[in-house]
Every structure is written in structure tokens, then in C-alpha cells.
Design a protein around this motif. Structure first.
Motif, PDB file in Angstrom:
ATOM      1  N   GLY A  18       0.813  -1.212   0.000  1.00 22.20           N
ATOM      2  CA  GLY A  18       0.000   0.000   0.000  1.00 22.20           C
ATOM      3  C   GLY A  18       0.849   1.267   0.000  1.00 22.20           C
ATOM      4  O   GLY A  18       0.573   2.225  -0.732  1.00 22.20           O
ATOM      5  N   THR A  19       1.884   1.271   0.849  1.00 21.49           N
ATOM      6  CA  THR A  19       2.758   2.454   0.900  1.00 21.49           C
ATOM      7  C   THR A  19       3.526   2.636  -0.409  1.00 21.49           C
ATOM      8  O   THR A  19       3.734   3.772  -0.867  1.00 21.49           O
ATOM      9  N   LEU A  20       3.942   1.521  -1.038  1.00 21.65           N
ATOM     10  CA  LEU A  20       4.644   1.628  -2.324  1.00 21.65           C
ATOM     11  C   LEU A  20       3.728   2.193  -3.403  1.00 21.65           C
ATOM     12  O   LEU A  20       4.143   3.024  -4.233  1.00 21.65           O
ATOM     13  N   VAL A  21       2.466   1.743  -3.396  1.00 20.42           N
ATOM     14  CA  VAL A  21       1.513   2.258  -4.374  1.00 20.42           C
ATOM     15  C   VAL A  21       1.304   3.752  -4.192  1.00 20.42           C
ATOM     16  O   VAL A  21       1.311   4.537  -5.159  1.00 20.42           O
ATOM     17  N   VAL A  22       1.127   4.162  -2.925  1.00 22.89           N
ATOM     18  CA  VAL A  22       0.944   5.590  -2.651  1.00 22.89           C
ATOM     19  C   VAL A  22       2.197   6.375  -3.035  1.00 22.89           C
ATOM     20  O   VAL A  22       2.139   7.497  -3.574  1.00 22.89           O
ATOM     21  N   GLY A  23       3.383   5.767  -2.779  1.00 24.86           N
ATOM     22  CA  GLY A  23       4.633   6.431  -3.155  1.00 24.86           C
ATOM     23  C   GLY A  23       4.749   6.623  -4.651  1.00 24.86           C
ATOM     24  O   GLY A  23       5.187   7.677  -5.142  1.00 24.86           O
ATOM     25  N   VAL A  24       4.342   5.590  -5.439  1.00 25.73           N
ATOM     26  CA  VAL A  24       4.371   5.699  -6.907  1.00 25.73           C
ATOM     27  C   VAL A  24       3.420   6.783  -7.382  1.00 25.73           C
ATOM     28  O   VAL A  24       3.739   7.597  -8.281  1.00 25.73           O
ATOM     29  N   LEU A  25       2.240   6.820  -6.792  1.00 26.21           N
ATOM     30  CA  LEU A  25       1.275   7.853  -7.157  1.00 26.21           C
ATOM     31  C   LEU A  25       1.814   9.248  -6.849  1.00 26.21           C
ATOM     32  O   LEU A  25       1.622  10.197  -7.635  1.00 26.21           O
ATOM     33  N   ALA A  26       2.489   9.350  -5.662  1.00 25.64           N
ATOM     34  CA  ALA A  26       3.068  10.649  -5.316  1.00 25.64           C
ATOM     35  C   ALA A  26       4.160  11.046  -6.304  1.00 25.64           C
ATOM     36  O   ALA A  26       4.282  12.220  -6.704  1.00 25.64           O
ATOM     37  N   ARG A  27       4.966  10.084  -6.740  1.00 30.75           N
ATOM     38  CA  ARG A  27       6.027  10.372  -7.706  1.00 30.75           C
ATOM     39  C   ARG A  27       5.436  10.822  -9.048  1.00 30.75           C
ATOM     40  O   ARG A  27       5.900  11.775  -9.679  1.00 30.75           O
ATOM     41  N   GLN A  28       4.360  10.113  -9.484  1.00 31.03           N
ATOM     42  CA  GLN A  28       3.730  10.494 -10.743  1.00 31.03           C
ATOM     43  C   GLN A  28       3.116  11.890 -10.662  1.00 31.03           C
ATOM     44  O   GLN A  28       3.152  12.669 -11.624  1.00 31.03           O
ATOM     45  N   ILE A  49       8.501   6.480   3.452  1.00 33.59           N
ATOM     46  CA  ILE A  49       9.014   6.564   4.834  1.00 33.59           C
ATOM     47  C   ILE A  49       7.987   7.185   5.765  1.00 33.59           C
ATOM     48  O   ILE A  49       7.747   6.711   6.887  1.00 33.59           O
ATOM     49  N   VAL A  50       7.354   8.263   5.329  1.00 31.90           N
ATOM     50  CA  VAL A  50       6.367   8.947   6.177  1.00 31.90           C
ATOM     51  C   VAL A  50       5.181   8.031   6.459  1.00 31.90           C
ATOM     52  O   VAL A  50       4.689   7.934   7.594  1.00 31.90           O
ATOM     53  N   LEU A  51       4.709   7.330   5.416  1.00 33.33           N
ATOM     54  CA  LEU A  51       3.567   6.439   5.624  1.00 33.33           C
ATOM     55  C   LEU A  51       3.917   5.279   6.561  1.00 33.33           C
ATOM     56  O   LEU A  51       3.100   4.880   7.410  1.00 33.33           O
ATOM     57  N   MET A  52       5.119   4.697   6.427  1.00 40.54           N
ATOM     58  CA  MET A  52       5.529   3.618   7.334  1.00 40.54           C
ATOM     59  C   MET A  52       5.635   4.114   8.774  1.00 40.54           C
ATOM     60  O   MET A  52       5.257   3.416   9.724  1.00 40.54           O
ATOM     61  N   ALA A  53       6.164   5.344   8.936  1.00 36.64           N
ATOM     62  CA  ALA A  53       6.271   5.918  10.287  1.00 36.64           C
ATOM     63  C   ALA A  53       4.894   6.142  10.890  1.00 36.64           C
ATOM     64  O   ALA A  53       4.656   5.887  12.077  1.00 36.64           O
ATOM     65  N   ILE A  54       3.964   6.639  10.042  1.00 35.28           N
ATOM     66  CA  ILE A  54       2.604   6.863  10.537  1.00 35.28           C
ATOM     67  C   ILE A  54       1.954   5.538  10.936  1.00 35.28           C
ATOM     68  O   ILE A  54       1.294   5.424  11.975  1.00 35.28           O
TER      69      ILE A  54
END
Length: 258
Positions: A18-28, A49-54
Motif C-alpha cells: 500500500g505504501t509503495l503504491v501511494v509512493g508511486v502515485l506521489a512520484r507520478q 518513509i512517512v507512511l511507514m512511520a505513521i
């Protein structure tokens, strides 16, 4: 690998995906704004990193603060408590193979202590001490029973049943203690004189091997009405005196009992 470990791995895998998907979306999203590849990659890792910390923070908060309160609330309901107890107690043991079972049984038989090792025999001293104490206690109990029998036979004609029972209770207490805490004096018939009471006190005091002063104090307090005109020192001195006119003799009755 047990069921619990599999569940944890599945949960963490879903969170990571889930965090990787959100990270890819943020990059796009950053790339769509005309930002270069390096900055978009930074945005990707920063988002992950922020999502994993949260997630870690929320999990810690939930486990330490919310979960105990939720469980306490749910335990108020009998159905949930029954289900929890069932889950805690039910476990599925691994079935050993025939070879392992034979080996385990052999180990248990070899390690099982013998009866001699499990139950240690008492020493000769302990046996002798136990027998001696038991013999002493039996002797004390036998002596007390004889004194009480003598008391009842001697005093029954001169006292009410209530006073006789209280007198016997005082004698039981006096047999194990030189002084009594609380005494409510008993009354005897006017046929018994002070010399009779002193003779009675001397007889039971001698049976219990009590000092004269203790016996004198005892009968002075118990027979306070009859001995009201005598001091303890006088009773101590005169209670073994022989007088011709008395109903209770010195040692005569009790001597034949004890």
C-alpha cells in the motif's frame, strides 16, 4: 511456521504494498508538475518513509492504549469472554512420530524418580521427637480430663450447672497458663467454707504442678465471694493446712484419680 506468524507477514506485506503504491502515485503527481526525476524519486521515498512511520505510530498507539480498553469493554459481554477463554486454552499439539514417541516415553521412564527419592524418610531424631511430643500431649490431656472429672464429682453438689461449667472452663485455661485474662467469679453453696475452697485449689494446683502463689491467685479470683475476707498471701500460706471440719480433703479424692 504457526498461524500467527503467517498473519503478521500477510499484514505487513499489505501495508508495504500500500505504501509503495501511494509512493508511486506521489512520484507520478510530482512528475506531472514538471519536476525532474531526482526530485520525484525523493518524493517517492519520502512518501513511503512517512507512511511507514505513521503506520508504526498508529499501531503502537492502538496496541498500548486502544486495544486494552477495547478488550476491557468487550470482556463485559459473556459471549466474548467465553470465546477468549476458549482461544487461550485450546492448542493443537504436534503429533510425534512413533520413533519420537518411544524415545520420549523412554526418557520419562528413565528420569522418573523412585519412591525413595521422592519421599525422604524422617531422621531418627525427628521420629523420636515426634513420638515424645505426642506422648507428652497425651499425658497432659489425660491429666486435664482427670482433674475435670474430680472437679465435677467434688463440686456438683455445691454449685449450679452454669457455675460448674464456667469453673471447668477456667481450669482448662489455668492448666496451660498461670494467669487468666477474664474471670467472672462463681458461687458455691454455703456448706463449703473457705478451707474447702483452699483445699480444692491446692489439689488441682498440685496436679498441674503450679506454684502456690499462682494457685492462691487463681482460687481468690474464681471464688471471690467465698474468699472475700482472705488475702492472697493468707490463702497461699493456709491452703494446705489440715482442719478437722472440712468437706473437701487434701489430696484424698484427687490423689486416687491422678
Amino acid at each position: 511456521m504457526n498461524q500467527k506468524s503467517i498473519e503478521h507477514i500477510a499484514l505487513y506485506s499489505l501495508v508495504l504494498v500500500g505504501t509503495l503504491v501511494v509512493g508511486v502515485l506521489a512520484r507520478q503527481f510530482v512528475l506531472s508538475k514538471g519536476v525532474d526525476d531526482f526530485s520525484s524519486s525523493v518524493a517517492f521515498f519520502a512518501t513511503v518513509i512517512v507512511l511507514m512511520a505513521i503506520y508504526a505510530s498508529l499501531q503502537t498507539t492502538f496496541n498500548q492504549f486502544l486495544l486494552p480498553r477495547i478488550e476491557t469493554f468487550l470482556l463485559r459481554f459473556s459471549a466474548f469472554q467465553t470465546m477468549k477463554n476458549h482461544n487461550d486454552t485450546v492448542s493443537v499439539p504436534e503429533v510425534p512420530t512413533s520413533k519420537d514417541s518411544n524415545q520420549t516415553t523412554s526418557d520419562i521412564i528413565e528420569s522418573a524418580p523412585t519412591a525413595e527419592e521422592t519421599i525422604s524418610k524422617p531422621s531418627e531424631y525427628e521420629v523420636m521427637r515426634t513420638n515424645s511430643i505426642a506422648k507428652r500431649d497425651r499425658a497432659i490431656q489425660t491429666k486435664l480430663e482427670k482433674v475435670l472429672s474430680y472437679t465435677k464429682q467434688t463440686m456438683v453438689a455445691y454449685m449450679s450447672e452454669e457455675d460448674l461449667n464456667r469453673l471447668c472452663a477456667y481450669i482448662v485455661e489455668y492448666s496451660s497458663s498461670d494467669t487468666l485474662q477474664k474471670i467472672s467469679p462463681v458461687k458455691v453453696d454455703s456448706q463449703l467454707k473457705s478451707i474447702d475452697i483452699m483445699h480444692f485449689g491446692w489439689n488441682i494446683g498440685k496436679a498441674f504442678s503450679k506454684k502456690r502463689i499462682h494457685t492462691a491467685t487463681f482460687i481468690k479470683n474464681v471464688f471471690a465471694h467465698t474468699l472475700r475476707d482472705l488475702e492472697i498471701s493468707t490463702i497461699e500460706r493456709k491452703m494446705s493446712h489440715t482442719e478437722s471440719e472440712c468437706r473437701i480433703k487434701l489430696n484424698g479424692e484427687i490423689g486416687s484419680i491422678i
